[in-house]
Design a protein around this motif. Structure first.
Motif, PDB file in Angstrom:
ATOM      1  N   PRO A   1       0.814  -1.219   0.000  1.00  0.00           N
ATOM      2  CA  PRO A   1       0.000   0.000   0.000  1.00  0.00           C
ATOM      3  C   PRO A   1       0.848   1.271   0.000  1.00  0.00           C
ATOM      4  O   PRO A   1       0.928   1.993   0.990  1.00  0.00           O
ATOM      5  N   GLY A   2       1.487   1.539  -1.131  1.00  0.00           N
ATOM      6  CA  GLY A   2       2.290   2.744  -1.237  1.00  0.00           C
ATOM      7  C   GLY A   2       2.991   2.811  -2.574  1.00  0.00           C
ATOM      8  O   GLY A   2       2.916   1.897  -3.396  1.00  0.00           O
ATOM      9  N   PHE A   3       3.671   3.924  -2.799  1.00  0.00           N
ATOM     10  CA  PHE A   3       4.482   4.133  -3.995  1.00  0.00           C
ATOM     11  C   PHE A   3       5.842   3.519  -3.704  1.00  0.00           C
ATOM     12  O   PHE A   3       6.583   3.991  -2.846  1.00  0.00           O
ATOM     13  N   LEU A   4       6.167   2.428  -4.389  1.00  0.00           N
ATOM     14  CA  LEU A   4       7.325   1.610  -4.021  1.00  0.00           C
ATOM     15  C   LEU A   4       8.617   2.148  -4.614  1.00  0.00           C
ATOM     16  O   LEU A   4       8.709   2.391  -5.817  1.00  0.00           O
ATOM     17  N   ARG A   5       9.616   2.304  -3.764  1.00  0.00           N
ATOM     18  CA  ARG A   5      10.980   2.628  -4.188  1.00  0.00           C
ATOM     19  C   ARG A   5      11.935   2.095  -3.135  1.00  0.00           C
ATOM     20  O   ARG A   5      11.738   2.322  -1.940  1.00  0.00           O
ATOM     21  N   GLY A   6      12.971   1.396  -3.577  1.00  0.00           N
ATOM     22  CA  GLY A   6      13.937   0.809  -2.673  1.00  0.00           C
ATOM     23  C   GLY A   6      13.617  -0.642  -2.399  1.00  0.00           C
ATOM     24  O   GLY A   6      12.640  -0.949  -1.710  1.00  0.00           O
ATOM     25  N   ILE A   7      14.420  -1.554  -2.952  1.00  0.00           N
ATOM     26  CA  ILE A   7      14.218  -2.993  -2.767  1.00  0.00           C
ATOM     27  C   ILE A   7      15.566  -3.631  -2.434  1.00  0.00           C
ATOM     28  O   ILE A   7      16.588  -3.308  -3.046  1.00  0.00           O
TER      29      ILE A   7
ATOM     30  N   GLY B   1      10.684  -0.423   0.295  1.00  0.00           N
ATOM     31  CA  GLY B   1      10.360   0.909   0.785  1.00  0.00           C
ATOM     32  C   GLY B   1       9.052   1.410   0.194  1.00  0.00           C
ATOM     33  O   GLY B   1       8.775   1.209  -0.995  1.00  0.00           O
ATOM     34  N   LEU B   2       8.232   2.043   1.027  1.00  0.00           N
ATOM     35  CA  LEU B   2       6.939   2.582   0.602  1.00  0.00           C
ATOM     36  C   LEU B   2       6.886   4.078   0.888  1.00  0.00           C
ATOM     37  O   LEU B   2       7.375   4.534   1.925  1.00  0.00           O
ATOM     38  N   SER B   3       6.270   4.825  -0.023  1.00  0.00           N
ATOM     39  CA  SER B   3       6.061   6.257   0.166  1.00  0.00           C
ATOM     40  C   SER B   3       4.599   6.591  -0.080  1.00  0.00           C
ATOM     41  O   SER B   3       3.873   5.852  -0.754  1.00  0.00           O
ATOM     42  N   LYS B   4       4.189   7.720   0.470  1.00  0.00           N
ATOM     43  CA  LYS B   4       2.861   8.234   0.162  1.00  0.00           C
ATOM     44  C   LYS B   4       2.952   9.043  -1.126  1.00  0.00           C
ATOM     45  O   LYS B   4       3.818   9.914  -1.241  1.00  0.00           O
TER      46      LYS B   4
ATOM     47  N   SER C   1      -7.772   1.207   1.915  1.00  0.00           N
ATOM     48  CA  SER C   1      -6.522   1.462   2.624  1.00  0.00           C
ATOM     49  C   SER C   1      -5.956   2.826   2.245  1.00  0.00           C
ATOM     50  O   SER C   1      -6.249   3.349   1.171  1.00  0.00           O
ATOM     51  N   ASP C   2      -5.159   3.354   3.135  1.00  0.00           N
ATOM     52  CA  ASP C   2      -4.391   4.560   2.857  1.00  0.00           C
ATOM     53  C   ASP C   2      -2.964   4.167   2.519  1.00  0.00           C
ATOM     54  O   ASP C   2      -2.485   3.103   2.914  1.00  0.00           O
ATOM     55  N   ALA C   3      -2.280   5.049   1.812  1.00  0.00           N
ATOM     56  CA  ALA C   3      -0.890   4.783   1.462  1.00  0.00           C
ATOM     57  C   ALA C   3      -0.001   4.867   2.693  1.00  0.00           C
ATOM     58  O   ALA C   3      -0.223   5.673   3.590  1.00  0.00           O
ATOM     59  N   TRP C   4       1.019   4.033   2.726  1.00  0.00           N
ATOM     60  CA  TRP C   4       1.997   3.981   3.799  1.00  0.00           C
ATOM     61  C   TRP C   4       3.249   4.760   3.431  1.00  0.00           C
ATOM     62  O   TRP C   4       3.600   4.915   2.267  1.00  0.00           O
ATOM     63  N   CYS C   5       3.972   5.164   4.472  1.00  0.00           N
ATOM     64  CA  CYS C   5       5.390   5.478   4.360  1.00  0.00           C
ATOM     65  C   CYS C   5       6.106   4.558   5.330  1.00  0.00           C
ATOM     66  O   CYS C   5       5.734   4.478   6.508  1.00  0.00           O
ATOM     67  N   GLY C   6       7.102   3.829   4.836  1.00  0.00           N
ATOM     68  CA  GLY C   6       7.830   2.922   5.712  1.00  0.00           C
ATOM     69  C   GLY C   6       8.467   1.795   4.938  1.00  0.00           C
ATOM     70  O   GLY C   6       8.772   1.935   3.743  1.00  0.00           O
ATOM     71  N   VAL C   7       8.674   0.686   5.611  1.00  0.00           N
ATOM     72  CA  VAL C   7       9.327  -0.484   5.012  1.00  0.00           C
ATOM     73  C   VAL C   7       8.502  -1.720   5.352  1.00  0.00           C
ATOM     74  O   VAL C   7       8.084  -1.896   6.508  1.00  0.00           O
ATOM     75  N   GLN C   8       8.254  -2.559   4.356  1.00  0.00           N
ATOM     76  CA  GLN C   8       7.603  -3.838   4.580  1.00  0.00           C
ATOM     77  C   GLN C   8       8.538  -4.965   4.155  1.00  0.00           C
ATOM     78  O   GLN C   8       9.273  -4.834   3.167  1.00  0.00           O
ATOM     79  N   ILE C   9       8.510  -6.044   4.915  1.00  0.00           N
ATOM     80  CA  ILE C   9       9.277  -7.243   4.577  1.00  0.00           C
ATOM     81  C   ILE C   9       8.301  -8.252   3.993  1.00  0.00           C
ATOM     82  O   ILE C   9       7.345  -8.666   4.654  1.00  0.00           O
ATOM     83  N   ILE C  10       8.540  -8.621   2.741  1.00  0.00           N
ATOM     84  CA  ILE C  10       7.630  -9.485   1.996  1.00  0.00           C
ATOM     85  C   ILE C  10       8.207 -10.890   1.881  1.00  0.00           C
ATOM     86  O   ILE C  10       9.365 -11.074   1.486  1.00  0.00           O
TER      87      ILE C  10
END
Length: 365
Positions: free
Chosen positions: A267-273, A283-286, A306-315
């Motif tokens: 749930p976010g604009f993904l950058r950084g893997i 990495g997730l951004s709003k 859902s709302d967009a996240w800022c943060g990091v998710q481990i998939i």
């Protein structure tokens, strides 16, 4: 899954700097244990906050977040020998861990990344960086639509540019951004479009994104939405299809053309893997809706309520599910890059313009 608060170390700003707007951090209950079990920590950058973040586990359990103030930190790359490269507003920096394995800083940190080399490039809007086999650093020069190296005399030395860019010119035409390295060489790059006019990429955000094979100088995957962060993992090419919120791999046919296959929605604009074993740290951004409105991500978030996240998710790559996370709320809403630091439990870094950097003296023994 329950969540806990994370401890953030104050950033290394002079005391006369104005206080930054309030930011809160929360983490999943299992994040500290997972990092300890995997034997790693991770770093991520935010050009918005002007901070490089290091996330590690404390000796007495819990998460520590160390913040280092830097000018517009962007791309992060850790070499095999532990050298950390970082692209900044008008600089390319190289950090080295000054601590021996048995040494600790302030009793907690088992790595202290110290800036040892700073190259002044000028404001090139540099994005991803990579370590080459000969020890050099290559970076995405977004302002000039090319891959580049530093030069002892000039702002940069052009290494490669897409075949649809007609000349080396000071115009962000296609928004070249991501770099996938393999065996010390640039393998793939991502761009928002194939545009060859200034700012042309902004009109192609929804589906103009491409992946380019650097060696062949050939588009091998198209129809993407603002792709970022191409990465090689176990012989496969992974990409963040940022405009749809999807992490996926590019599956190639016998002719060498690829198609994007989503493996997880975040749930976010993904950058950084970054990858470790069967996990992807993402990495997730709003999204900035004044620029990114109309993307599929907006509809996906509405459908998921859902709302967009800022943060990091481990998939978990086997299931596509998020197994642990770090969330940022408040004034910081945009991240750029992320890197895993293996073998380090709790890292920190020094900003070059601080008394700590000036007074830390280490010797080669």
């Amino acid at each position: 899954m329950t969540n806990t608060q994370a401890t953030a170390q104050p950033n290394t700003l002079p005391s006369n700097e104005p206080a930054k707007p309030e930011v809160t951090y929360s983490v999943s209950a299992g994040l500290s244990m997972r990092l300890q079990k995997l034997g790693l920590s991770f770093a991520f950058s935010s050009y918005q906050s002007g901070l490089l973040y290091f996330v590690g586990s404390k000796q007495d359990d819990g998460i520590n977040i160390h913040q280092t103030a830097l000018p517009k930190p962007m791309g992060i790359s850790l070499s095999r020998d532990g050298s950390l490269a970082l692209s900044c507003a008008f600089q390319l920096m190289r950090f080295e861990n000054a601590l021996a394995p048995n040494e600790r800083m302030n009793g907690e940190f088992d790595a202290c990344f110290v800036p040892r080399e700073i190259k002044i490039t000028g404001r090139l809007d540099a994005h991803d960086v990579g370590h080459e086999a000969d020890g050099g650093t290559i970076f995405v020069n977004t302002r000039y639509n090319c891959l580049a190296r530093t030069s002892p005399r000039h702002s940069f030395e052009e290494v490669w540019r897409p075949n649809f860019i007609s000349s080396l010119v000071d115009e962000d035409r296609c928004h070249l951004n991501g770099l996938a390295m393999e065996n010390g060489k640039p393998r793939y790059v991502t761009a928002i479009s194939r545009s060859d006019t200034i700012d042309g990429w902004r009109d192609r955000r929804a589906d103009g994104g491409v992946v380019i094979d650097v060696a062949q100088n050939k588009v091998v995957c198209e129809g993407l939405s603002m792709p970022h962060s191409p990465r090689m993992h176990n012989g496969k090419l992974w990409v963040a299809n940022s405009g749809t919120g999807e992490l996926g791999e590019v599956v190639f046919d016998e002719g060498g053309l690829g198609r994007f296959v989503p493996r997880a929605f975040c749930p976010g604009f993904l950058r950084g893997i970054a990858f470790h074993d069967g996990f992807a740290f993402v990495g997730l951004s709003k999204p900035r809706y004044e620029r990114f409105e109309g993307l599929v991500l907006e509809d996906r978030l509405k459908a998921a309520d859902s709302d967009a996240w800022c943060g990091v998710q481990i998939i978990d790559l086997n299931t596509g599910n998020c197994v642990d996370w770090l969330r940022i709320d408040g004034a910081v809403s945009e991240l750029y890059d992320l890197e895993i630091i293996e073998g380090i439990r709790c890292p920190m870094a020094l900003s070059p313009d601080t008394p700590e950097a000036a007074n830390l003296i280490t010797l080669a023994c």
